[in-house]
Write an enzyme that holds these catalytic residues in place. Structure first.
Site, mmCIF file in Angstrom:
data_model
loop_
_atom_site.group_PDB
_atom_site.id
_atom_site.type_symbol
_atom_site.label_atom_id
_atom_site.label_comp_id
_atom_site.label_asym_id
_atom_site.label_seq_id
_atom_site.Cartn_x
_atom_site.Cartn_y
_atom_site.Cartn_z
ATOM 1 N N ASP A 15 14.976 -3.616 -9.660
ATOM 2 C CA ASP A 15 16.028 -4.489 -10.178
ATOM 3 C C ASP A 15 16.447 -4.124 -11.601
ATOM 4 O OD1 ASP A 15 16.319 -5.954 -7.884
ATOM 5 O OD2 ASP A 15 14.988 -7.579 -8.508
ATOM 6 N N GLY A 31 8.809 2.267 -12.082
ATOM 7 C CA GLY A 31 7.588 2.849 -11.491
ATOM 8 C C GLY A 31 7.927 3.825 -10.379
ATOM 9 N N ASP A 70 6.368 -2.333 -4.531
ATOM 10 C CA ASP A 70 6.083 -3.773 -4.519
ATOM 11 C C ASP A 70 6.853 -4.572 -3.457
ATOM 12 O OD1 ASP A 70 4.291 -3.447 -6.518
ATOM 13 O OD2 ASP A 70 5.571 -4.215 -8.116
ATOM 14 N N ARG A 97 10.572 4.343 -18.547
ATOM 15 C CA ARG A 97 11.249 3.103 -18.892
ATOM 16 C C ARG A 97 11.967 3.361 -20.211
ATOM 17 N NH1 ARG A 97 6.373 1.069 -16.131
ATOM 18 N NH2 ARG A 97 7.141 0.169 -14.199
ATOM 19 N N THR A 139 10.456 1.007 -4.973
ATOM 20 C CA THR A 139 9.287 0.365 -5.582
ATOM 21 C C THR A 139 8.247 0.093 -4.502
ATOM 22 O OG1 THR A 139 8.416 -1.654 -6.598
ATOM 23 C CG2 THR A 139 10.506 -1.879 -5.449
ATOM 24 N N ARG A 146 2.043 -6.834 -9.780
ATOM 25 C CA ARG A 146 1.864 -7.774 -10.894
ATOM 26 C C ARG A 146 2.580 -9.086 -10.603
ATOM 27 N NH1 ARG A 146 3.614 -4.711 -15.844
ATOM 28 N NH2 ARG A 146 1.851 -3.385 -15.321
ATOM 29 N N ASP A 164 9.580 -5.970 -3.724
ATOM 30 C CA ASP A 164 10.082 -7.207 -4.340
ATOM 31 C C ASP A 164 11.565 -7.120 -4.718
ATOM 32 O OD1 ASP A 164 9.695 -5.377 -6.346
ATOM 33 O OD2 ASP A 164 8.824 -6.806 -7.765
HETATM 34 P P1 ADP Z 1 12.427 -1.425 -12.152
HETATM 35 O O1 ADP Z 1 13.670 -0.629 -12.087
HETATM 36 O O2 ADP Z 1 11.359 -0.898 -11.261
HETATM 37 O O3 ADP Z 1 12.678 -2.904 -12.007
HETATM 38 P P2 ADP Z 1 12.117 -1.820 -15.017
HETATM 39 O O4 ADP Z 1 12.377 -3.276 -14.964
HETATM 40 O O5 ADP Z 1 11.051 -1.306 -15.916
HETATM 41 O O6 ADP Z 1 11.770 -1.198 -13.597
HETATM 42 O O7 ADP Z 1 13.498 -1.131 -15.403
HETATM 43 C C1 ADP Z 1 13.609 0.285 -15.457
HETATM 44 C C2 ADP Z 1 14.600 0.662 -16.529
HETATM 45 O O8 ADP Z 1 15.899 0.125 -16.200
HETATM 46 C C3 ADP Z 1 14.314 0.091 -17.926
HETATM 47 O O9 ADP Z 1 13.376 0.840 -18.645
HETATM 48 C C4 ADP Z 1 15.681 0.206 -18.555
HETATM 49 O O10 ADP Z 1 15.954 1.514 -18.963
HETATM 50 C C5 ADP Z 1 16.609 -0.155 -17.382
HETATM 51 N N1 ADP Z 1 16.945 -1.590 -17.452
HETATM 52 C C6 ADP Z 1 16.141 -2.648 -17.244
HETATM 53 N N2 ADP Z 1 16.772 -3.811 -17.479
HETATM 54 C C7 ADP Z 1 18.027 -3.484 -17.868
HETATM 55 C C8 ADP Z 1 19.177 -4.241 -18.254
HETATM 56 N N3 ADP Z 1 19.156 -5.572 -18.313
HETATM 57 N N4 ADP Z 1 20.294 -3.562 -18.573
HETATM 58 C C9 ADP Z 1 20.319 -2.217 -18.523
HETATM 59 N N5 ADP Z 1 19.282 -1.453 -18.171
HETATM 60 C C10 ADP Z 1 18.141 -2.054 -17.833
HETATM 61 O O1 F6P Z 2 5.781 0.001 -9.447
HETATM 62 C C1 F6P Z 2 5.384 -1.328 -9.426
HETATM 63 C C2 F6P Z 2 4.068 -1.451 -10.107
HETATM 64 O O2 F6P Z 2 3.189 -0.547 -9.522
HETATM 65 C C3 F6P Z 2 3.453 -2.837 -10.073
HETATM 66 O O3 F6P Z 2 2.826 -3.146 -8.862
HETATM 67 C C4 F6P Z 2 2.528 -2.755 -11.234
HETATM 68 O O4 F6P Z 2 2.241 -4.021 -11.719
HETATM 69 C C5 F6P Z 2 3.283 -1.933 -12.214
HETATM 70 O O5 F6P Z 2 4.165 -1.130 -11.465
HETATM 71 C C6 F6P Z 2 2.414 -1.050 -13.055
HETATM 72 O O6 F6P Z 2 3.188 -0.364 -13.948
HETATM 73 P P1 F6P Z 2 2.618 0.799 -14.880
HETATM 74 O O7 F6P Z 2 2.698 2.054 -14.087
HETATM 75 O O8 F6P Z 2 3.538 0.805 -16.037
HETATM 76 O O9 F6P Z 2 1.217 0.464 -15.213
#
Ligand code: ADP
Ligand code: F6P
Length: 324
Positions: free
Chosen positions: A107, A15, A131, A76, A129, A175, A133
């Site tokens: 993360d 995000g 959040d 993503r 982020t 979320r 978190d």
């Molecule tokens: P955030 O980085 O905010 O936690 P996501 O969990 O959606 O958001 O992860 C962002 C992107 O990071 C994913 O779309 C993917 O490309 C990559 N990613 C997530 N998990 C993994 C993983 N276990 N190994 C490698 N890349 C990952």
């Molecule tokens: O970036 C974090 C966040 O805004 C959360 O608070 C929320 O649940 C989620 O992303 C929403 O994601 P999307 O933009 O895919 O709807």
């Protein structure tokens, strides 16, 4: 420690968050000042796999420090979760001479950075982020702006809620994390704060509280829901019919994720962006920049991902103690 770098790549992933542009600007300008080349990778790991890679100079990041969102776009990318995608990502970095990579995200994005580090690309993550978190850090890029935007919006809803002597349920983003809701709960003086980390789904208790507070002269009743606790519109209907108090739901949603970053987000994101480049120049890899106890520090990604954090119980209790 990895090898020293010549060309730094930078991407934003997951995000978006206000302040990401300030971080990109700091990465680009710090790297160029150190005599390195900089490449922007657009749309996160998707753009890496699609080789959507652009050369960046000092002018590429002019006039962006005050802008929300991310000039590099974000996405993503499911393919990058698989080892084959990660192998290809590392190959593409090598093809474009990217030997150091700054990943701005959460993360999930850091797991991608870790996978690339294991494949010989020096990586540093920045916590981006709204959040808040990410366990290893007290600050994440975008939280300050998002919480202030949410708070200002709730103030406005409160005005009309008071005028009509209504109950207002206001849903903020998060979320899986209740930090924005809790900060607004205290900052906006809400009667109830419902967050996934603590809410016991005892709606009857809330209903009784509303009835009780009306008897002692409360003219309105503000409930702040973190996004993850459920359907706020449906809850508004249930509360209205159980209490007889007119109730409206407002969902702030993505409006809180945009907008011009606050001074804190501009400054901390700038400091973190510069620190990421400093770390790469020192030969570091597989690190995350964090803000802990008033200082900018860095952690090994594995160590950072194994950390946990919870809502501050003192603040949670405070939100209850002050809602009288
Ligand atoms: P955030 O980085 O905010 O936690 P996501 O969990 O959606 O958001 O992860 C962002 C992107 O990071 C994913 O779309 C993917 O490309 C990559 N990613 C997530 N998990 C993994 C993983 N276990 N190994 C490698 N890349 C990952
Ligand atoms: O970036 C974090 C966040 O805004 C959360 O608070 C929320 O649940 C989620 O992303 C929403 O994601 P999307 O933009 O895919 O709807």
């Amino acid at each position: 420690m990895g090898n020293k770098v010549n060309t730094i790549g930078v991407l934003t992933s997951g995000g978006d968050a206000p302040g990401m542009n300030a971080a990109i600007r700091a990465v680009v300008r710090t790297a160029l000042a150190n005599g390195l080349k900089v490449k922007g990778i657009r749309r996160g790991y998707n753009g890496l796999l699609e080789e959507d890679i652009i050369d960046m100079d000092n002018r590429s990041v002019s006039d962006i420090i005050q802008r929300g969102g991310t000039i590099l776009y974000t996405a993503r990318c499911l393919e990058f979760i698989k080892p084959e995608g990660q192998d290809r990502g590392a190959e593409i970095c090598r093809k474009h001479n990217i030997d150091g990579l700054v990943v701005i995200g959460g993360d999930g994005s850091f797991k991608g950075a870790q996978a690339l580090a294991r494949r010989g690309i020096n990586t540093v993550g920045l916590p981006g982020t709204i959040d808040l978190d990410i366990a290893c850090t007290d600050y994440t890029i975008g939280f300050d702006t998002a919480v202030n935007t949410s708070m200002e919006t709730i103030d406005k809803v409160r005005d009309t809620s008071t005028s009509h002597e209504r109950c207002s349920i206001i849903e903020v983003m998060g979320r899986n994390a209740g930090y924005i809701a809790l900060w607004c709960g205290i900052g906006n003086g809400a009667e109830e704060v419902l967050i996934t980390e603590r809410y016991d789904y005892n709606e009857q208790r809330i209903i009784e509280n509303i009835i009780e507070k009306r008897k002692i002269g409360k003219k309105h009743f503000i409930i702040i829901n973190a996004e993850g606790v459920g359907d706020s519109y449906a809850m508004a209907k249930r509360i209205e019919s159980a209490t007889g108090m007119e109730t409206r739901a407002t969902i702030i949603g993505h409006a809180a994720r945009g907008g011009s970053p606050t001074a804190i987000d501009r400054l901390y994101a700038s400091a973190m962006g510069a620190k990421a480049v400093d770390l790469l120049c020192e030969g570091a890899s597989n690190r995350i920049v964090a803000y802990k106890e008033g200082k900018f520090v860095d952690y090994d990604i594995e160590e950072a991902l194994s950390m946990t954090k919870d809502i501050d119980q003192y603040l949670y209790d405070l939100s209850k103690r002050l809602s009288r």
